[in-house]
Write an enzyme that holds these catalytic residues in place. Sequence first.
Site, mmCIF file in Angstrom:
data_model
loop_
_atom_site.group_PDB
_atom_site.id
_atom_site.type_symbol
_atom_site.label_atom_id
_atom_site.label_comp_id
_atom_site.label_asym_id
_atom_site.label_seq_id
_atom_site.Cartn_x
_atom_site.Cartn_y
_atom_site.Cartn_z
ATOM 1 N N HIS A 3 0.819 -1.214 0.000
ATOM 2 C CA HIS A 3 0.000 0.000 0.000
ATOM 3 C C HIS A 3 0.856 1.269 0.000
ATOM 4 O O HIS A 3 0.633 2.173 0.815
ATOM 5 C CB HIS A 3 -0.915 0.016 1.228
ATOM 6 C CG HIS A 3 -1.867 -1.124 1.301
ATOM 7 N ND1 HIS A 3 -2.470 -1.513 2.478
ATOM 8 C CD2 HIS A 3 -2.335 -1.975 0.354
ATOM 9 C CE1 HIS A 3 -3.252 -2.549 2.250
ATOM 10 N NE2 HIS A 3 -3.184 -2.845 0.963
ATOM 11 N N PRO A 4 1.832 1.407 -0.910
ATOM 12 C CA PRO A 4 2.631 2.638 -0.921
ATOM 13 C C PRO A 4 1.765 3.845 -1.287
ATOM 14 O O PRO A 4 0.889 3.759 -2.151
ATOM 15 C CB PRO A 4 3.705 2.361 -1.983
ATOM 16 C CG PRO A 4 3.108 1.320 -2.869
ATOM 17 C CD PRO A 4 2.249 0.474 -1.972
#
Length: 555
Positions: free
Chosen positions: A473-474
């Site tokens: 989930h950058p």
Amino acid sequence: MRAQTFDYIIVGAGSAGCVLANRLSEDGAATVLLIEAGARDHSLFIHMPSALSYPMANPKFSWQYVSEPEPFMDGRRIHCPRGRVIGGSSSINGMVYIRGHALDYDGWAQAPGMDQWSYADCLPYFRKAETRAKGGDLYRGDSGPLHVSTGACHNPLYRAFIDAGRQAGYPYTEDMNGYQQEGLGPMDMTVHRGRRWSTAMAYLRPAWGRKNLTVQLRCLVSRVLFEGEQSPRAVGVEVLHQGQLVQLRANREVILSGGAINSPQLLKLSGIGPPDELQALGIGLRSALPGVGENLQDHLETYVQYQCTQPITLFSALKPLNKLKIGLQWLLFGRGLGATNHFESGGFIRSQAGLSQPDLQYHFLPLAVRYDGKSPASCHGFQAHVGPMRPTSRGHVRLRDARATTPPRILFNYMGSAEDRRDMRAAVRLTREIFRQAAFDAFRGTELSPGAAVQSDDDIDAHIRANAETAYHPSGSCRMGSDEMAVTDAVGRVHGVHALRVVDASIMPQVVSGNLNAPTIMMAEKIADAIRGRVPLPPISAPVFADPNAMSAQR
């Protein structure tokens, strides 16, 4: 490819880019070019939900990025795959549909100039995007392009996890994307009629035949083109296609939707970013924005795994002959074990008293295995993926050189703060407590991971450093805002230049409490209206669950 001119050029056919391509071309008034570095999503492994680990690990469909040695993770390099195919990361992800908590968006809206991002303002766009298989209501959509289904939870272990949560004192939530996120319950997935429902399926395919939409595949954008020195305006992009550099022009706007790694990389290659970094690489400065590539955030998670004493897990499905049977059933009929992502129950809890919203997320899986499909246990097992949702550690994306073909330097600084280490310890201990409940008595065997010997703070910290993995989930590396570290304004317009936007998870000021696909689609829907000059959808003031004892009790 020959030089051409369009009204809008969108870079990246991912979760946001496909939405924008559809919405900006739907009335036929504007010409749109959508550029994607990858190819079509023809692989069965993309469309078969249970095969999710295959496209994620395949360089044909994913940028196989890895972080720099993480200083608080024993120097490990953490895998960071990003979609390189139409649909982007929505074509390689775990298909979990989670919107985040209402207070995440209300928190965004508290910053100057960000008032339009409150939950009441975002909810209409969540609903606009969605068709929920169970039907719509005040919170859920029933006529959008993104089909969302709910896990059937046929395997008794899914229900055991939910029941164990109740026995441990946590609430049951029927819909963690509706009134009540907090608690354990069935999870939603972007699966429709047994197939992955990526943004390529939901948004791009219905628009592909439009005469005013051009989709260019296998094409790498090397930089944004500008005109004007004192007041630079984006006028197009330079692309590398079949070994040739070609310039494409945009009359109205260039929109970057490459995600939290590629968008800051492209901004810097185009002269927008920290002056010292660009000057050192010989890149001419267009706009001095020190926040480009900074504020990088991600969710880290660990697995709490147990041996299962009954042969009811997915372990049997890993046998080659069974894999073949599952694949044939899915291919012929679109159902069976191949038609689910297997994350069918999960939830959100608070790690301690004094929190107004949950800060730990669960994905339950009736198998003991890593998210990427590697290192499965050699026995029947089950696990919970768990990790903190609002990390305080921050990282960055920086250039190695001035070439678009060179992967950037990525550092997340996972577990860099004392708060993150504290929350992860709590995650492990609270998960063990859930698994000790009576609902698991008929199934619970030996603890496989972290293992019974891992008990003290130091032991848990060491286990996390050696074993924790990204939840993929950058975000946050081109964040919205009006302060000196902000990269865009509240509708994605890049500060200091004209006719250039960023629309993807990189503009999130703070990562939301949950998976990122649904919020990214919502953001693209919302900003598409702003680009088109449309009046925003009316806010929806919907009630949200709040535990009255949250300030004094952990549950």
